[in-house]
Design a protein around this motif. Structure first.
Motif, PDB file in Angstrom:
ATOM      1  N   ALA A 131       0.978  -1.245   0.101  1.00 20.36           N
ATOM      2  CA  ALA A 131      -0.007  -0.116   0.042  1.00 20.36           C
ATOM      3  C   ALA A 131       1.012   1.154   0.074  1.00 20.36           C
ATOM      4  O   ALA A 131       1.935   1.338   0.361  1.00 20.36           O
ATOM      5  N   ILE A 132       0.366   2.308  -0.601  1.00 20.26           N
ATOM      6  CA  ILE A 132       1.036   3.543  -0.764  1.00 20.26           C
ATOM      7  C   ILE A 132       0.047   4.668  -0.102  1.00 20.26           C
ATOM      8  O   ILE A 132      -1.177   4.822  -0.673  1.00 20.26           O
ATOM      9  N   THR A 133       0.441   5.502   0.755  1.00 23.07           N
ATOM     10  CA  THR A 133      -0.434   6.623   1.068  1.00 23.07           C
ATOM     11  C   THR A 133       0.090   7.911   0.448  1.00 23.07           C
ATOM     12  O   THR A 133       1.164   8.004   0.465  1.00 23.07           O
ATOM     13  N   VAL A 134      -1.059   8.707  -0.166  1.00 26.47           N
ATOM     14  CA  VAL A 134      -0.418  10.106  -0.706  1.00 26.47           C
ATOM     15  C   VAL A 134      -1.136  11.224  -0.151  1.00 26.47           C
ATOM     16  O   VAL A 134      -2.528  10.682   0.239  1.00 26.47           O
ATOM     17  N   ALA A 135      -0.978  12.335  -0.167  1.00 20.84           N
ATOM     18  CA  ALA A 135      -1.716  13.483   0.350  1.00 20.84           C
ATOM     19  C   ALA A 135      -0.966  14.668   0.014  1.00 20.84           C
ATOM     20  O   ALA A 135      -0.496  14.768  -1.314  1.00 20.84           O
ATOM     21  N   LYS A 136      -0.693  15.850   0.769  1.00 22.02           N
ATOM     22  CA  LYS A 136       0.020  16.950   0.534  1.00 22.02           C
ATOM     23  C   LYS A 136       0.165  17.259  -0.920  1.00 22.02           C
ATOM     24  O   LYS A 136      -0.472  18.038  -1.460  1.00 22.02           O
ATOM     25  N   GLY A 137       1.413  16.934  -1.732  1.00 20.55           N
ATOM     26  CA  GLY A 137       1.658  17.339  -2.811  1.00 20.55           C
ATOM     27  C   GLY A 137       0.476  16.962  -4.233  1.00 20.55           C
ATOM     28  O   GLY A 137       0.644  17.684  -5.077  1.00 20.55           O
ATOM     29  N   LEU A 138      -0.328  16.180  -3.759  1.00 14.30           N
ATOM     30  CA  LEU A 138      -1.240  15.812  -4.667  1.00 14.30           C
ATOM     31  C   LEU A 138      -2.291  16.809  -4.962  1.00 14.30           C
ATOM     32  O   LEU A 138      -2.979  16.941  -6.123  1.00 14.30           O
ATOM     33  N   GLY A 139      -2.369  17.784  -4.114  1.00 16.73           N
ATOM     34  CA  GLY A 139      -3.187  18.948  -4.477  1.00 16.73           C
ATOM     35  C   GLY A 139      -2.601  20.147  -5.087  1.00 16.73           C
ATOM     36  O   GLY A 139      -3.378  21.188  -5.399  1.00 16.73           O
ATOM     37  N   GLY A 140      -1.274  20.071  -5.374  1.00 13.74           N
ATOM     38  CA  GLY A 140      -0.715  21.073  -6.321  1.00 13.74           C
ATOM     39  C   GLY A 140      -0.530  22.354  -5.749  1.00 13.74           C
ATOM     40  O   GLY A 140       0.537  22.572  -5.633  1.00 13.74           O
ATOM     41  N   SER A 141      -1.611  23.041  -5.577  1.00 16.57           N
ATOM     42  CA  SER A 141      -1.399  24.499  -5.064  1.00 16.57           C
ATOM     43  C   SER A 141      -2.252  24.434  -3.813  1.00 16.57           C
ATOM     44  O   SER A 141      -2.779  25.493  -3.282  1.00 16.57           O
ATOM     45  N   GLY A 142      -2.526  23.645  -2.996  1.00 16.04           N
ATOM     46  CA  GLY A 142      -3.058  23.555  -1.730  1.00 16.04           C
ATOM     47  C   GLY A 142      -4.398  23.099  -1.575  1.00 16.04           C
ATOM     48  O   GLY A 142      -5.007  23.107  -0.579  1.00 16.04           O
ATOM     49  N   ALA A 143      -5.163  22.390  -2.600  1.00 16.10           N
ATOM     50  CA  ALA A 143      -6.155  21.554  -2.490  1.00 16.10           C
ATOM     51  C   ALA A 143      -5.940  20.356  -1.495  1.00 16.10           C
ATOM     52  O   ALA A 143      -5.143  19.758  -1.332  1.00 16.10           O
ATOM     53  N   GLN A 144      -7.112  20.271  -0.571  1.00 16.70           N
ATOM     54  CA  GLN A 144      -6.973  19.235   0.484  1.00 16.70           C
ATOM     55  C   GLN A 144      -7.398  17.550  -0.218  1.00 16.70           C
ATOM     56  O   GLN A 144      -8.543  17.433  -0.440  1.00 16.70           O
ATOM     57  N   VAL A 145      -6.274  16.882  -0.581  1.00 20.93           N
ATOM     58  CA  VAL A 145      -6.871  15.603  -0.927  1.00 20.93           C
ATOM     59  C   VAL A 145      -5.854  14.602  -0.712  1.00 20.93           C
ATOM     60  O   VAL A 145      -4.719  14.680  -0.295  1.00 20.93           O
ATOM     61  N   ALA A 146      -6.244  13.511  -0.626  1.00 15.54           N
ATOM     62  CA  ALA A 146      -5.592  12.105   0.004  1.00 15.54           C
ATOM     63  C   ALA A 146      -5.913  10.994  -0.456  1.00 15.54           C
ATOM     64  O   ALA A 146      -7.250  10.776  -1.159  1.00 15.54           O
ATOM     65  N   ALA A 147      -5.068   9.897  -0.453  1.00 13.17           N
ATOM     66  CA  ALA A 147      -5.489   8.393  -0.934  1.00 13.17           C
ATOM     67  C   ALA A 147      -4.881   7.459  -0.234  1.00 13.17           C
ATOM     68  O   ALA A 147      -3.704   7.588   0.162  1.00 13.17           O
ATOM     69  N   ILE A 148      -5.413   6.401  -0.204  1.00 15.31           N
ATOM     70  CA  ILE A 148      -4.654   5.033  -0.048  1.00 15.31           C
ATOM     71  C   ILE A 148      -4.637   4.155  -1.062  1.00 15.31           C
ATOM     72  O   ILE A 148      -5.803   3.949  -1.639  1.00 15.31           O
ATOM     73  N   LEU A 149      -3.640   3.742  -1.631  1.00 18.36           N
ATOM     74  CA  LEU A 149      -3.460   3.266  -2.820  1.00 18.36           C
ATOM     75  C   LEU A 149      -2.993   1.667  -2.367  1.00 18.36           C
ATOM     76  O   LEU A 149      -2.130   1.641  -1.644  1.00 18.36           O
TER      77      LEU A 149
END
Length: 442
Positions: free
Chosen positions: A280-298
């Motif tokens: 599994a990989i978790t992502v957040a922070k930089g996925l929003g580009g310019s500050g959108a609040q977004v995250a994912a569990i892959l």
């Protein structure tokens, strides 16, 4: 190159909001947490501007989440376009942005990944969800993390942190955590030389499993490069050995890529640098580009199937955030863009490494891509959090925003500007950093 003055007028196309006098008087009085006296009013690209017209290069990308810097036009346009259609809908329904984002993330991830859980709204929730998935499929409880690790702010994630100061204020801890020494070759817990140690930091986990665990370990949760822990880059072979150990003991390997993912290291995922496929990989922070609040569990197919009611959050799977994430991936998923991240990062590393011979308070410079750390020591070559914090504070006078490791408890300055950085801007950062060292007499 001549040093650009850090004090500059706010560009005319960036208009700071005018506040009425009663708003200006005591604007921060109701803010619960401490804030500085500086009021920021605008940003563009790598630059941030305060209410006095002072400009800064943000070497922290806000909270390491502005991968494309301030006001990236593609991200802003994607948010505006989506806002005209639909801002949010319960995740029980299909939507084009969520379907597209899940598909895109799975396409970009290592081959073991087949599913994307988007019903989370931050890195802490993503990490906790990945742990639940591993516990569900293995039927076990414990989670191994590393010394110095910071995997989130929830009670479970703070309990799994590798720092005592994160746990100390908590009245009750999650008791399924087991911290083991990190692969910090410069300050090896076992006093070994990385050229001859045989990766003892992995091998000795067998002893922790036998003698320090409950005998019920579900997963190893690890950052490919430590984010808040000091920008520690593991030695060659570390993750291959860790993958083998997890397979031997039936544990799931979870990569916390909240800070390292989405181009930060010059690859879409840091896992690519280490040729290891996690479960599994978790992502957040930089996925929003310019500050959108977004995250994912892959996750892999094996970890799929966690019931929705076991881990879902109201503002996860938000459509504005998904639109921003898709725009972000469109920009970053470009070989030339990622090559520039690697090139600018290597350039900064080279210039900072050259400072080590003339500045004895710099003990080490390390990193991958634009995830760089500068380790600071005192006259006796001991880690100095005090000096590190002083440098970060004084950096503002030189037009740089720099954060430190371990929330001020560590001795590493973190250099992580937005990924849109140019080579010329990289030189300005290094020039200003050199000026800072000289001004502080170190």
């Amino acid at each position: 190159m001549s040093l650009e003055s850090p004090r500059m007028p706010l560009p005319p196309h960036l208009v700071a909001p005018d506040l009425v006098p009663e708003q200006q008087a005591d604007n921060a009085s109701a803010v619960y947490y401490p804030v500085s006296d500086t009021r920021m009013v605008a940003g563009e690209g790598i630059h941030l501007y305060d209410s006095d017209g002072r400009g800064y290069i943000d070497c922290a990308s806000a909270t390491f989440n502005l991968s494309l810097g301030y006001r990236h036009p593609a991200v802003i346009q994607a948010i505006k376009d989506q806002a005209d259609q639909l801002i949010h809908v319960t995740s029980g329904f299909q939507t084009a942005p969520i379907n597209a984002l899940a598909h895109r993330l799975v396409q970009l991830a290592p081959k073991t990944i087949s599913k994307a859980h988007l019903k989370v709204d931050g890195g802490s929730a993503a990490n906790e969800g990945a742990v639940k998935m591993a516990q569900r499929i293995t039927g076990r409880r414990d989670v191994i993390t590393l010394f110095r690790s910071h995997v989130g702010q929830t009670v479970m994630m703070a309990s799994l942190s590798g720092n005592a100061f994160r746990k100390q204020p908590l009245a009750q801890l999650y008791h399924g955590g087991l911290q083991v020494p990190d692969p910090y070759c410069m300050r090896c817990f076992y006093g070994q030389d990385p050229r001859s140690c045989g990766l003892m930091c992995v091998d000795r986990i067998n002893d922790f499993l036998e003698f320090a665990s409950s005998g019920s370990v579900a997963a190893v949760l690890v950052e490919p490069i430590s984010g808040n822990g000091g920008n520690i880059v593991p030695p060659d072979g570390y993750f291959a050995a860790l993958r083998e150990l997890c397979d031997t003991h039936g544990m799931k390997l979870i990569f916390d890529e909240v800070q390292t993912g989405i181009g930060r290291t010059g690859r879409m995922f840091a896992a690519e640098h280490f040729s290891v496929d996690p479960d599994a990989i978790t992502v957040a922070k930089g996925l929003g580009g310019s500050g959108a609040q977004v995250a994912a569990i892959l996750t892999s197919d094996e970890l799929a199937g966690l019931p929705t009611n076991d881990h879902s959050f109201t503002y996860g799977a938000n459509l504005l955030a998904a639109a921003a994430a898709l725009a972000t991936l469109d920009v970053i998923d470009d070989p030339d863009f990622l090559a520039n991240v690697r090139a600018t990062g290597a350039h900064i590393l080279g210039r900072l490494e050259a400072l080590r011979s003339t500045h004895p308070h710099i003990a080490d410079v390390r990193g991958v891509g634009l995830m760089i750390g500068v380790e600071i020591v005192d006259e006796a070559r001991r880690p100095s959090a005090a000096l590190t914090n002083r440098l970060a504070e004084r950096a503002l006078d030189h037009g740089l925003v720099i954060r430190t490791s371990r929330y001020g408890h560590g001795n590493v300055l973190k250099i992580r500007p937005p990924l849109v950085l140019t080579l010329e801007e990289a030189d300005v950062i290094c020039d200003r950093f050199t000026e800072l060292l000289l001004a502080e007499g170190i």
